[in-house]
Design an enzyme around this catalytic site. Structure first.
Site, short mmCIF file in Angstrom:
data_model
loop_
_atom_site.label_atom_id
_atom_site.label_comp_id
_atom_site.label_asym_id
_atom_site.label_seq_id
_atom_site.Cartn_x
_atom_site.Cartn_y
_atom_site.Cartn_z
N HIS A 73 -3.15 -3.57 11.36
CA HIS A 73 -2.33 -2.80 12.30
C HIS A 73 -2.31 -1.31 11.94
O HIS A 73 -2.46 -0.44 12.81
CB HIS A 73 -0.91 -3.35 12.31
CG HIS A 73 0.05 -2.54 13.13
ND1 HIS A 73 0.04 -2.56 14.51
CD2 HIS A 73 1.03 -1.67 12.76
CE1 HIS A 73 0.97 -1.73 14.96
NE2 HIS A 73 1.59 -1.19 13.92
N GLU A 74 -2.13 -1.03 10.64
CA GLU A 74 -2.06 0.37 10.20
C GLU A 74 -3.39 1.09 10.42
O GLU A 74 -3.41 2.28 10.75
CB GLU A 74 -1.68 0.43 8.72
CG GLU A 74 -0.28 -0.07 8.41
CD GLU A 74 0.79 0.86 8.95
OE1 GLU A 74 0.50 2.06 9.15
OE2 GLU A 74 1.92 0.39 9.20
N LEU A 75 -4.49 0.39 10.24
CA LEU A 75 -5.80 1.01 10.46
C LEU A 75 -6.09 1.19 11.95
O LEU A 75 -6.71 2.17 12.36
CB LEU A 75 -6.90 0.13 9.83
CG LEU A 75 -6.94 0.12 8.29
CD1 LEU A 75 -7.85 -1.00 7.81
CD2 LEU A 75 -7.41 1.45 7.74
N ASN B 120 6.68 11.75 -2.26
CA ASN B 120 7.73 11.08 -1.50
C ASN B 120 9.01 11.89 -1.48
O ASN B 120 9.66 12.04 -0.44
CB ASN B 120 8.02 9.70 -2.11
CG ASN B 120 7.09 8.63 -1.58
OD1 ASN B 120 6.27 8.87 -0.71
ND2 ASN B 120 7.19 7.43 -2.14
N LEU C 188 9.43 15.11 -1.90
CA LEU C 188 9.28 16.33 -1.10
C LEU C 188 9.26 16.02 0.39
O LEU C 188 9.78 16.79 1.21
CB LEU C 188 8.01 17.07 -1.51
CG LEU C 188 8.03 17.71 -2.90
CD1 LEU C 188 6.63 18.16 -3.31
CD2 LEU C 188 9.00 18.89 -2.95
N TYR D 207 10.67 13.29 1.99
CA TYR D 207 11.89 12.69 2.54
C TYR D 207 13.17 13.32 2.02
O TYR D 207 14.26 12.96 2.48
CB TYR D 207 11.88 11.18 2.24
CG TYR D 207 10.62 10.51 2.73
CD1 TYR D 207 10.28 10.56 4.08
CD2 TYR D 207 9.75 9.87 1.85
CE1 TYR D 207 9.11 9.96 4.54
CE2 TYR D 207 8.58 9.27 2.31
CZ TYR D 207 8.27 9.32 3.64
OH TYR D 207 7.11 8.74 4.11
N GLY E 124 2.94 4.00 3.55
CA GLY E 124 3.74 2.83 3.23
C GLY E 124 3.26 2.09 2.00
O GLY E 124 3.73 0.98 1.71
#
Length: 417
Positions: free
Chosen positions: A177-179, A293, A295, A297, A354
């Site tokens: 799905h991510e690809l 991460n 920086l 969020y 993710g």
């Protein structure tokens, strides 16, 4: 049986007749009487002995005793049934199903329809049973006939294998799905540019090309993280042996993650210069992922603090803290899962894959370290990595194969200031 039931009447009559014959043949009466007494006594002794059990009963007792000694210390639960009644159970089976099952019909003790069907069939075979002990358990029951009377039931827990298989299936589905998402965007905009045959105005074309570039970079980052995760998982049982000065590594990796554009938000506090045995590139990746991460969020007008010091127990401690929105407590145990995002839209917009914290978890696990995450809504997030100092790794027990436990993640309870 009592002696009355076994009294040797026929033997005594035969003895009496033999003595009379001896006297008639001229044998001395005293000798004949002595023979009679000896004969009569031996018959009485024989009559007083208990009858020998049938050979089948002796064989049964010997068989069960030898089988009990053989199976008692097996790590897997094993039951011995005699015509479907549980005659024996080893320690593992008693612990699992309880002592009360011995003497029960195995179909009653196991209850499951698949097990009952297997036991009703006198032949050897196997059955998969769900919820035998707990609701989500999966057990394989193997039945092997010993003879026409006895059979062995071996219970093999397949819950872990099923969980691994399900995790692999989920991983493939999520990765696909991510690809597919960035690929669809790239193909869509390329198709639009080609179909318009140069009629798209320059600003629009530049916008489309910018989206294509961004999605291609995201795709590249995703593939790189998937490869990194695969390598880390393949090497997680190999203890690193390279001696590394952490202070210079943390400073270099943190600056690389910040880049020139975000350097003003980086606050480095290197209070110690510990040495560890580790993998240089993997430890750099831990720092880069955590700083990146924080920086992304954390609050954009607040600094990200990176500290290096010593923790109790001869450990080096790397701490990365931000002052962003934070995450809710119930989300903390899931943060190191592959493709887990607290805010999917924001994560994708910022270029996140993710996989960053999943990679961090496996690298820390390989270094026999500990990963702790704490967060508070509105105050930010704090991630702590502890790694044994050089010379201590060999004395530290490795983490579990399935990753750090949920008890370890979020175990630290300090509130963020």
């Amino acid at each position: 049986m009592g002696m009355g039931q076994n009294f040797p009447v026929a033997g005594i009559l035969l003895a009496g007749m033999a003595v009379v014959a001896m006297i008639l043949l001229g044998v001395d009466a005293v000798i004949a009487l002595a023979v009679l007494l000896v004969w009569f006594g031996s018959l009485l002794v024989a009559a007083g002995r208990p009858p020998e059990p049938p050979k089948a009963v002796v064989r049964q007792k010997l068989d069960l005793d030898s089988i009990r000694d053989l199976i008692e210390n097996f790590s897997t639960p094993v039951l011995i049934t005699e015509r479907n009644t549980i005659a024996l159970a080893n320690r593992a089976a008693r612990t699992m199903l309880g002592l009360h099952m011995i003497g029960q019909d195995a179909r009653v003790a196991l209850r499951q329809p698949e097990a009952i069907s297997l036991l009703n069939d006198s032949r050897s075979g196997e059955a998969i049973v769900r919820g035998l002990v707990r609701r989500q358990d999966i057990w394989q029951i193997s039945r092997r006939a010993i003879d026409d009377r006895l059979a062995m039931l071996e219970l093999t827990n397949q819950t872990a294998e099923a969980d691994i298989s399900r995790a692999h299936t989920d991983f493939v589905a999520n990765a696909s799905h991510e690809l597919r998402t960035p690929l669809a965007a790239i193909l869509g905009y390329v198709e639009t540019l080609r179909e318009d045959d140069g009629r798209v105005d320059t600003p629009t074309a530049q916008k489309f090309l910018g989206i294509i570039e961004r999605e291609a970079q995201r795709l590249h980052a995703l593939v790189s993280d998937l490869m990194s995760l695969s390598r880390v998982e393949a090497e997680k049982h190999e203890l690193p042996t390279e001696r590394i000065e952490l202070a210079s590594l943390v400073e270099r990796a943190a600056r690389d993650a910040a880049g020139s554009a975000r350097m003003d938000r980086l606050d480095l506090e290197l209070a110690a210069q510990p040495c560890v045995l580790g993998d240089l590139h993997q430890l750099e990746q831990v720092v880069r992922n955590l700083v990146d991460n924080a920086l992304k969020y954390g609050a954009h007008d607040q600094a990200v603090t990176v500290t290096l010091d010593l923790a109790p127990g001869d450990q080096a401690r790397i701490t990365v803290s931000d002052e962003g929105e934070g995450v809710s407590p119930e989300q903390i145990p899931h943060l190191t899962r592959r493709f887990y995002r607290t805010d999917p839209g924001r994560s994708r917009a910022s270029g996140g894959t993710g996989l960053g914290l999943a990679i961090v978890k496996h690298i820390v696990e390989r270094h026999r370290g500990r990963l702790d995450i704490t967060s508070e809504r509105g105050k930010g997030t704090r991630v702590v990595v502890r790694i044994p100092l050089a010379g201590q790794q060999n004395e530290v027990e490795g983490a579990s194969e399935d990753g750090l436990s949920e008890d370890a993640i979020g175990a630290e309870t300090q509130e963020l200031s």
